[in-house]
Design an enzyme around this catalytic site. Structure first.
Site, PDB file in Angstrom:
ATOM      1  N   LYS A  49      15.564   0.837  -4.812  1.00 27.47           N
ATOM      2  CA  LYS A  49      14.905   0.060  -3.754  1.00 27.47           C
ATOM      3  C   LYS A  49      13.966  -0.981  -4.379  1.00 27.47           C
ATOM      4  CE  LYS A  49      11.081   1.966  -1.850  1.00 27.47           C
ATOM      5  NZ  LYS A  49       9.895   1.108  -1.915  1.00 27.47           N
ATOM      6  N   ASN A  50      13.183  -0.545  -5.378  1.00 30.39           N
ATOM      7  CA  ASN A  50      12.174  -1.452  -5.928  1.00 30.39           C
ATOM      8  C   ASN A  50      12.776  -2.558  -6.788  1.00 30.39           C
ATOM      9  OD1 ASN A  50      10.302  -0.029  -4.553  1.00 30.39           O
ATOM     10  ND2 ASN A  50       9.337   0.927  -6.336  1.00 30.39           N
ATOM     11  N   ARG A  90       4.679  -3.658   2.365  1.00 32.24           N
ATOM     12  CA  ARG A  90       3.884  -4.551   1.525  1.00 32.24           C
ATOM     13  C   ARG A  90       4.753  -5.449   0.639  1.00 32.24           C
ATOM     14  NH1 ARG A  90      -1.114  -3.831   0.223  1.00 32.24           N
ATOM     15  NH2 ARG A  90      -0.559  -4.599  -1.839  1.00 32.24           N
ATOM     16  N   CYS A 120      -3.443   0.458   2.532  1.00 33.78           N
ATOM     17  CA  CYS A 120      -2.361   1.390   2.852  1.00 33.78           C
ATOM     18  C   CYS A 120      -2.912   2.796   2.813  1.00 33.78           C
ATOM     19  CB  CYS A 120      -1.175   1.196   1.920  1.00 33.78           C
ATOM     20  SG  CYS A 120      -1.409   1.893   0.310  1.00 33.78           S
ATOM     21  N   ARG A 149      -4.892  -2.106  -1.672  1.00 30.43           N
ATOM     22  CA  ARG A 149      -3.896  -2.557  -2.657  1.00 30.43           C
ATOM     23  C   ARG A 149      -3.945  -4.074  -2.648  1.00 30.43           C
ATOM     24  NH1 ARG A 149       1.647   0.475  -1.668  1.00 30.43           N
ATOM     25  NH2 ARG A 149       2.249  -0.589  -3.593  1.00 30.43           N
ATOM     26  N   PRO A 150      -4.790  -4.630  -3.516  1.00 29.10           N
ATOM     27  CA  PRO A 150      -5.036  -6.067  -3.462  1.00 29.10           C
ATOM     28  C   PRO A 150      -3.829  -6.906  -3.888  1.00 29.10           C
ATOM     29  CG  PRO A 150      -6.109  -5.080  -5.379  1.00 29.10           C
ATOM     30  CD  PRO A 150      -5.502  -3.955  -4.604  1.00 29.10           C
ATOM     31  N   VAL A 151      -3.868  -8.203  -3.536  1.00 37.26           N
ATOM     32  CA  VAL A 151      -2.823  -9.144  -3.993  1.00 37.26           C
ATOM     33  C   VAL A 151      -3.464 -10.305  -4.749  1.00 37.26           C
ATOM     34  CG1 VAL A 151      -1.054  -8.571  -2.272  1.00 37.26           C
ATOM     35  CG2 VAL A 151      -2.763 -10.310  -1.729  1.00 37.26           C
ATOM     36  N   LEU A 176      -3.950 -10.873  -7.841  1.00 36.26           N
ATOM     37  CA  LEU A 176      -3.235 -11.362  -9.032  1.00 36.26           C
ATOM     38  C   LEU A 176      -2.081 -12.280  -8.633  1.00 36.26           C
ATOM     39  CD1 LEU A 176      -3.092  -8.031 -11.080  1.00 36.26           C
ATOM     40  CD2 LEU A 176      -4.672  -9.940 -11.395  1.00 36.26           C
ATOM     41  N   ASP A 183       4.688   6.779  -8.970  1.00 32.96           N
ATOM     42  CA  ASP A 183       5.623   7.154  -7.902  1.00 32.96           C
ATOM     43  C   ASP A 183       6.232   8.545  -8.104  1.00 32.96           C
ATOM     44  OD1 ASP A 183       5.136   4.834  -6.579  1.00 32.96           O
ATOM     45  OD2 ASP A 183       7.020   3.842  -7.073  1.00 32.96           O
ATOM     46  N   ARG A 206      12.068   5.405   4.137  1.00 32.79           N
ATOM     47  CA  ARG A 206      11.789   4.119   3.478  1.00 32.79           C
ATOM     48  C   ARG A 206      12.342   4.108   2.048  1.00 32.79           C
ATOM     49  NH1 ARG A 206       6.048   3.127   2.724  1.00 32.79           N
ATOM     50  NH2 ARG A 206       7.018   1.454   1.566  1.00 32.79           N
TER      51      ARG A 206
HETATM   52  C1  UD1 Z   1       5.054  -1.352  -7.158  1.00 34.22           C
HETATM   53  C2  UD1 Z   1       6.026  -0.394  -6.491  1.00 34.22           C
HETATM   54  C3  UD1 Z   1       5.317   0.897  -6.113  1.00 34.22           C
HETATM   55  C4  UD1 Z   1       4.608   1.496  -7.325  1.00 34.22           C
HETATM   56  C5  UD1 Z   1       3.717   0.463  -8.008  1.00 34.22           C
HETATM   57  C6  UD1 Z   1       3.111   0.946  -9.320  1.00 34.22           C
HETATM   58  C7  UD1 Z   1       7.589  -1.878  -5.404  1.00 34.22           C
HETATM   59  C8  UD1 Z   1       8.121  -2.431  -4.130  1.00 34.22           C
HETATM   60  N1  UD1 Z   1       6.554  -1.037  -5.312  1.00 34.22           N
HETATM   61  O1  UD1 Z   1       4.056  -1.656  -6.197  1.00 34.22           O
HETATM   62  O2  UD1 Z   1       6.303   1.814  -5.612  1.00 34.22           O
HETATM   63  O3  UD1 Z   1       3.801   2.585  -6.921  1.00 34.22           O
HETATM   64  O4  UD1 Z   1       4.495  -0.724  -8.311  1.00 34.22           O
HETATM   65  O5  UD1 Z   1       4.119   1.308 -10.212  1.00 34.22           O
HETATM   66  O6  UD1 Z   1       8.118  -2.148  -6.462  1.00 34.22           O
HETATM   67  N2  UD1 Z   1      -3.254  -4.748  -8.474  1.00 34.22           N
HETATM   68  C9  UD1 Z   1      -4.357  -5.570  -8.390  1.00 34.22           C
HETATM   69  N3  UD1 Z   1      -4.179  -6.833  -7.885  1.00 34.22           N
HETATM   70  C10 UD1 Z   1      -2.961  -7.291  -7.484  1.00 34.22           C
HETATM   71  C11 UD1 Z   1      -1.847  -6.441  -7.576  1.00 34.22           C
HETATM   72  C12 UD1 Z   1      -2.022  -5.168  -8.076  1.00 34.22           C
HETATM   73  O7  UD1 Z   1      -5.467  -5.176  -8.755  1.00 34.22           O
HETATM   74  O8  UD1 Z   1      -2.876  -8.441  -7.052  1.00 34.22           O
HETATM   75  C13 UD1 Z   1      -3.412  -3.368  -9.026  1.00 34.22           C
HETATM   76  C14 UD1 Z   1      -3.096  -2.283  -7.994  1.00 34.22           C
HETATM   77  O9  UD1 Z   1      -4.205  -1.993  -7.188  1.00 34.22           O
HETATM   78  C15 UD1 Z   1      -2.679  -1.130  -8.887  1.00 34.22           C
HETATM   79  C16 UD1 Z   1      -2.007  -1.811 -10.078  1.00 34.22           C
HETATM   80  O10 UD1 Z   1      -2.423  -3.177 -10.021  1.00 34.22           O
HETATM   81  O11 UD1 Z   1      -3.818  -0.426  -9.354  1.00 34.22           O
HETATM   82  C17 UD1 Z   1      -0.502  -1.748 -10.054  1.00 34.22           C
HETATM   83  O12 UD1 Z   1      -0.020  -2.203  -8.798  1.00 34.22           O
HETATM   84  P1  UD1 Z   1       1.361  -3.003  -8.686  1.00 34.22           P
HETATM   85  O13 UD1 Z   1       2.134  -2.762  -9.932  1.00 34.22           O
HETATM   86  O14 UD1 Z   1       1.085  -4.412  -8.299  1.00 34.22           O
HETATM   87  O15 UD1 Z   1       2.062  -2.284  -7.465  1.00 34.22           O
HETATM   88  P2  UD1 Z   1       3.091  -2.908  -6.451  1.00 34.22           P
HETATM   89  O16 UD1 Z   1       3.852  -4.007  -7.078  1.00 34.22           O
HETATM   90  O17 UD1 Z   1       2.404  -3.162  -5.147  1.00 34.22           O
END
Ligand code: UD1
Length: 417
Positions: A22-23, A92, A116, A121-123, A125, A304, A396
């Protein structure tokens, strides 16, 4: 709404086929927005998140057909560059349309995902990376508005390794002018698969699967046909299931190379493996040993798999500690595992587990995708009947999990409530 009912105690035996990832599929689906034309993606799992992403692509104007794990996407008529709140709040990963849309069409309006079940779960970056590539980013009424004439290559250093941000920025950079370097990039197999898909489309990317990506922008990409990689978390979940029930199963169509660290932890706990090409034969021991794990970015132990490992250790006599360094409060499964009799304390970002000889069935509620998997694993081992409520979470990320487990000998079924 459905629930899954399990009568615990049956050993698992037989074969199970792992679904496509899925990912990997979600970002690959959005990468099709980077070119006009007809794409074919095979081995796509039939899951709720995948259908949500297909709906999002349809809103954008793509024609999407999905049947028997094959997805046909025609991106020739994309004309609405928006991801509405109603979709983003249920998934997300919708944020993955941001990079491709702004890069190809110069505009994207994507709802901010929000928190969530396991915290913020910030964006940031994703947004900082796009700004570095020259996008103008504003926030308006809960939406991210990104605009750019043509993105320009840049050096982007992430302070944390992020799967989503690496994928989004990589997709934005492939059509940018000049060279982009991403440092501290995510090395997850799903990101490598995305890079390989983009390269097939005509992108120039070096270093996929390492922490330094170098991307030379091109003017145009073209549609392709691709097969999705196997889902490593699905494979890990089935290994955890047979480890708690006892028995011997063959996991087919997986990629053991994506699971090296996870398999080594199961081995420390006493589980035995044999490998034949893409098959993993799993032999559960009579007694498991308590083993600590700490989650980390790939190739470390995946967050995960944290909930599933916690379930496994809660039925392994002895003390073990499971620490999550990626999501510090991803522990919503623990109060539910306690309802089955597990003895687990949470201190900061660690679960301290005093493994029991036996859990007892009860009604429990799943709170997120992997939490649901952990409750099913615990239910398979527990004495008596476990009812797992709110199983829409499991749909999901796991294709027909109850049918697959039933085929392996579990007493498990789905009920409408
Ligand atoms: C993806 C996976 C999710 C998995 C996660 C970590 C998908 C669809 N989802 O989620 O199943 O649990 O990787 O392996 O592939 N962070 C920031 N700022 C940002 C983005 C992330 O601080 O802008 C932090 C997050 O809070 C977290 C870390 O980075 O602590 C890793 O998150 P990230 O790898 O981005 O997770 P997702 O891509 O959302």
């Amino acid at each position: 709404m459905d629930k899954i009912v399990i009568i615990g105690g049956n050993r698992l035996e037989g074969e199970v086929v792992v679904s496509g990832s899925k990912n990997a599929a979600l970002p690959v689906m959005t990468a099709t927005l980077l070119s006009s034309g007809k794409f074919v993606i095979e081995n796509v799992p039939e899951l709720r998140d995948v259908k949500t992403m297909a709906n999002l692509l349809k809103i954008i104007g793509a024609d999407v057909k999905f049947s028997e794990q094959r997805m046909d996407i025609d991106t020739s008529n994309c004309n609405k560059f928006e991801a509405p709140y109603d979709l983003v709040r249920t998934m997300r990963a919708s944020i993955y349309v941001l990079g491709p849309l702004v890069s190809r069409f110069g505009y994207a309006k994507v709802s901010l995902p929000g928190g969530c079940a396991w915290g913020p779960r910030p964006v940031n970056l994703h947004l900082e990376g796009l700004k570095k590539l020259g996008a103008d980013i504003t926030l308006d009424q809960g939406y991210i508005i990104a605009k750019a004439k043509r993105l320009k290559g840049s050096l982007i250093k992430f302070d944390v390794s992020s799967v989503g941000a690496t994928g989004n920025i990589m997709m934005a950079a492939v059509l940018a002018q000049g060279t982009t370097v991403i440092e501290n990039a995510a090395k997850e197999p799903e990101i490598k698969a995305l890079a390989e898909f983009l390269v097939k489309m005509g992108a120039k990317i070096d270093g996929a699967g390492t922490e330094r990506l170098e991307i030379e922008g091109v003017d145009k990409l073209h549609p392709v046909k691709e097969i999705m990689i196997p889902d490593r978390i699905n494979a890990g979940t089935f290994i955890a299931a047979v480890s708690v029930t006892g028995g011997r199963i063959t996991i087919k169509k997986s990629n053991p190379d994506h699971l090296t660290f996870v398999l080594s932890k199961f081995q420390e706990a006493g589980v035995k493996f044999k490998f034949y090409n893409s098959d993993i034969i799993v032999d559960a021991p009579d007694k498991l040993k308590p083993i600590n794990v700490t989650t980390a970015p790939y190739p470390g132990f995946p967050t995960d798999m944290q909930a599933q490992w916690t379930a496994l250790m809660s039925i392994t006599p002895g003390i073990s500690i499971v620490k999550d360094t990626i999501y510090l409060d991803r522990f919503s499964h623990i109060p539910e595992l306690r309802r089955l009799g597990a003895d687990i304390q949470v201190e900061n970002n660690s679960a301290i587990i005093k493994g029991m000889r036996e859990l007892k069935g009860a009604a429990v509620m799943s709170t997120d995708l992997r939490a649901s998997a952990s409750l099913i694993i615990a239910g398979l081992a527990a004495k008596g009947r476990t009812d797992v409520l709110r199983v829409y979470h499991i749909d999901r990320g796991y294709e027909k999990i109850e049918e697959k487990l039933k085929k392996l000998g579990a007493q498990i079924w789905r009920e409408r409530i």
